[in-house]
Design a protein around this motif. Structure first.
Motif, mmCIF file in Angstrom:
data_model
loop_
_atom_site.group_PDB
_atom_site.id
_atom_site.type_symbol
_atom_site.label_atom_id
_atom_site.label_comp_id
_atom_site.label_asym_id
_atom_site.label_seq_id
_atom_site.Cartn_x
_atom_site.Cartn_y
_atom_site.Cartn_z
ATOM 1 N N ASN A 55 5.779 6.140 19.578
ATOM 2 C CA ASN A 55 4.994 7.312 19.986
ATOM 3 C C ASN A 55 3.605 7.287 19.347
ATOM 4 O O ASN A 55 2.605 7.611 19.987
ATOM 5 N N ARG A 56 3.556 6.884 18.089
ATOM 6 C CA ARG A 56 2.282 6.784 17.371
ATOM 7 C C ARG A 56 1.387 5.726 18.016
ATOM 8 O O ARG A 56 0.182 5.940 18.204
ATOM 9 N N LEU A 57 1.978 4.599 18.389
ATOM 10 C CA LEU A 57 1.229 3.520 19.040
ATOM 11 C C LEU A 57 0.671 3.995 20.378
ATOM 12 O O LEU A 57 -0.489 3.732 20.706
ATOM 13 N N GLU A 58 1.481 4.710 21.130
ATOM 14 C CA GLU A 58 1.064 5.257 22.428
ATOM 15 C C GLU A 58 -0.156 6.175 22.249
ATOM 16 O O GLU A 58 -1.145 6.065 22.973
ATOM 17 N N THR A 59 -0.103 7.044 21.234
ATOM 18 C CA THR A 59 -1.188 7.985 20.952
ATOM 19 C C THR A 59 -2.456 7.260 20.501
ATOM 20 O O THR A 59 -3.545 7.532 20.995
ATOM 21 N N GLY A 65 -8.742 4.399 24.187
ATOM 22 C CA GLY A 65 -9.139 4.216 25.587
ATOM 23 C C GLY A 65 -8.140 3.483 26.466
ATOM 24 O O GLY A 65 -8.459 3.100 27.586
ATOM 25 N N LEU A 66 -6.918 3.276 25.976
ATOM 26 C CA LEU A 66 -5.908 2.567 26.766
ATOM 27 C C LEU A 66 -4.696 3.465 26.964
ATOM 28 O O LEU A 66 -4.102 3.940 26.000
ATOM 29 N N LEU A 84 -5.925 -5.803 38.620
ATOM 30 C CA LEU A 84 -6.394 -6.086 37.254
ATOM 31 C C LEU A 84 -6.772 -7.556 37.132
ATOM 32 O O LEU A 84 -6.015 -8.436 37.546
ATOM 33 N N ASN A 85 -7.956 -7.837 36.563
ATOM 34 C CA ASN A 85 -8.307 -9.249 36.358
ATOM 35 C C ASN A 85 -8.002 -9.654 34.919
ATOM 36 O O ASN A 85 -7.691 -8.820 34.079
ATOM 37 N N GLU A 86 -8.101 -10.952 34.661
ATOM 38 C CA GLU A 86 -7.713 -11.469 33.348
ATOM 39 C C GLU A 86 -8.571 -10.904 32.218
ATOM 40 O O GLU A 86 -8.060 -10.586 31.145
ATOM 41 N N GLY A 87 -9.853 -10.749 32.455
ATOM 42 C CA GLY A 87 -10.744 -10.194 31.439
ATOM 43 C C GLY A 87 -10.342 -8.779 31.059
ATOM 44 O O GLY A 87 -10.257 -8.436 29.877
ATOM 45 N N GLU A 88 -10.084 -7.954 32.067
ATOM 46 C CA GLU A 88 -9.652 -6.574 31.829
ATOM 47 C C GLU A 88 -8.321 -6.549 31.078
ATOM 48 O O GLU A 88 -8.120 -5.743 30.171
ATOM 49 N N ALA A 89 -7.414 -7.448 31.476
ATOM 50 C CA ALA A 89 -6.097 -7.525 30.840
ATOM 51 C C ALA A 89 -6.236 -7.839 29.353
ATOM 52 O O ALA A 89 -5.579 -7.225 28.511
ATOM 53 N N MET A 90 -7.103 -8.788 29.015
ATOM 54 C CA MET A 90 -7.268 -9.186 27.616
ATOM 55 C C MET A 90 -7.926 -8.072 26.796
ATOM 56 O O MET A 90 -7.570 -7.858 25.636
ATOM 57 N N VAL A 91 -8.870 -7.340 27.402
ATOM 58 C CA VAL A 91 -9.484 -6.198 26.718
ATOM 59 C C VAL A 91 -8.405 -5.156 26.420
ATOM 60 O O VAL A 91 -8.329 -4.616 25.316
ATOM 61 N N GLY A 92 -7.542 -4.884 27.396
ATOM 62 C CA GLY A 92 -6.445 -3.936 27.204
ATOM 63 C C GLY A 92 -5.519 -4.368 26.076
ATOM 64 O O GLY A 92 -5.129 -3.555 25.229
ATOM 65 N N ASP A 94 -6.328 -6.370 23.616
ATOM 66 C CA ASP A 94 -7.093 -6.271 22.366
ATOM 67 C C ASP A 94 -6.976 -4.854 21.798
ATOM 68 O O ASP A 94 -6.739 -4.673 20.601
ATOM 69 N N ILE A 95 -7.144 -3.855 22.666
ATOM 70 C CA ILE A 95 -7.050 -2.449 22.249
ATOM 71 C C ILE A 95 -5.644 -2.163 21.731
ATOM 72 O O ILE A 95 -5.469 -1.554 20.669
ATOM 73 N N LEU A 96 -4.632 -2.625 22.485
ATOM 74 C CA LEU A 96 -3.248 -2.373 22.095
ATOM 75 C C LEU A 96 -2.919 -3.049 20.770
ATOM 76 O O LEU A 96 -2.279 -2.455 19.895
ATOM 77 N N GLU A 97 -3.400 -4.279 20.588
ATOM 78 C CA GLU A 97 -3.116 -4.995 19.348
ATOM 79 C C GLU A 97 -3.818 -4.325 18.155
ATOM 80 O O GLU A 97 -3.254 -4.222 17.068
ATOM 81 N N ASP A 98 -5.020 -3.851 18.384
ATOM 82 C CA ASP A 98 -5.762 -3.123 17.352
ATOM 83 C C ASP A 98 -4.973 -1.883 16.915
ATOM 84 O O ASP A 98 -4.807 -1.628 15.720
ATOM 85 N N ALA A 99 -4.450 -1.128 17.887
ATOM 86 C CA ALA A 99 -3.647 0.066 17.592
ATOM 87 C C ALA A 99 -2.352 -0.330 16.882
ATOM 88 O O ALA A 99 -1.917 0.337 15.937
#
Length: 118
Positions: A55-59, A65-66, A84-92, A94-99
């Motif tokens: 739940n914390r990760l989701e928040t 922004g994801l 969804l293209n590969e660039g967008e997927a990797m940005v997503g 990146d955000i998820l891994e950062d969180a």
């Protein structure tokens, strides 16, 4: 269409499956195409569920922004649009891994505090 979803999904799965080895909270990753599930566990041996961490990760991801959705007791569902293209997927990812890294640090701090208290 479907060919893009398969190609981009496979790239995402490839990266996410590495997280099982590199991230202590990621117990399992499974998916087909762009529908992907990431299971979070407190302990990879006991497979103890990590609902509050999920739940914390989701928040946190949302604050960065994801938007991802919880699924079941301890999984996170990734279900982006088929275009969804590969660039967008990797940005997503990146955000998820950062969180995820932030949640893992918070979890470590909590465990350390519990050890000090006991």
């Amino acid at each position: 269409g479907l060919a893009n979803a398969t190609r981009v999904g496979n790239r995402m799965l490839e990266r996410l499956r590495g997280w099982v080895k590199t991230h202590p909270l990621v117990g399992d990753v499974r998916g087909r195409g762009l529908m992907i599930g990431i299971e979070l566990v407190k302990n990879k041996t006991t497979r103890e569920p990590a609902t509050e961490l999920r739940n914390r990760l989701e928040t946190l991801a949302f604050e960065k922004g994801l938007m991802v959705l919880g699924c079941g007791e301890t999984s996170l569902r990734i279900c982006p649009p088929l275009i969804l293209n590969e660039g967008e997927a990797m940005v997503g990812l990146d955000i998820l891994e950062d969180a995820l890294v932030e949640v893992e640090k918070e979890f470590e701090s909590m465990r350390t505090l519990e050890l000090i208290r006991t």
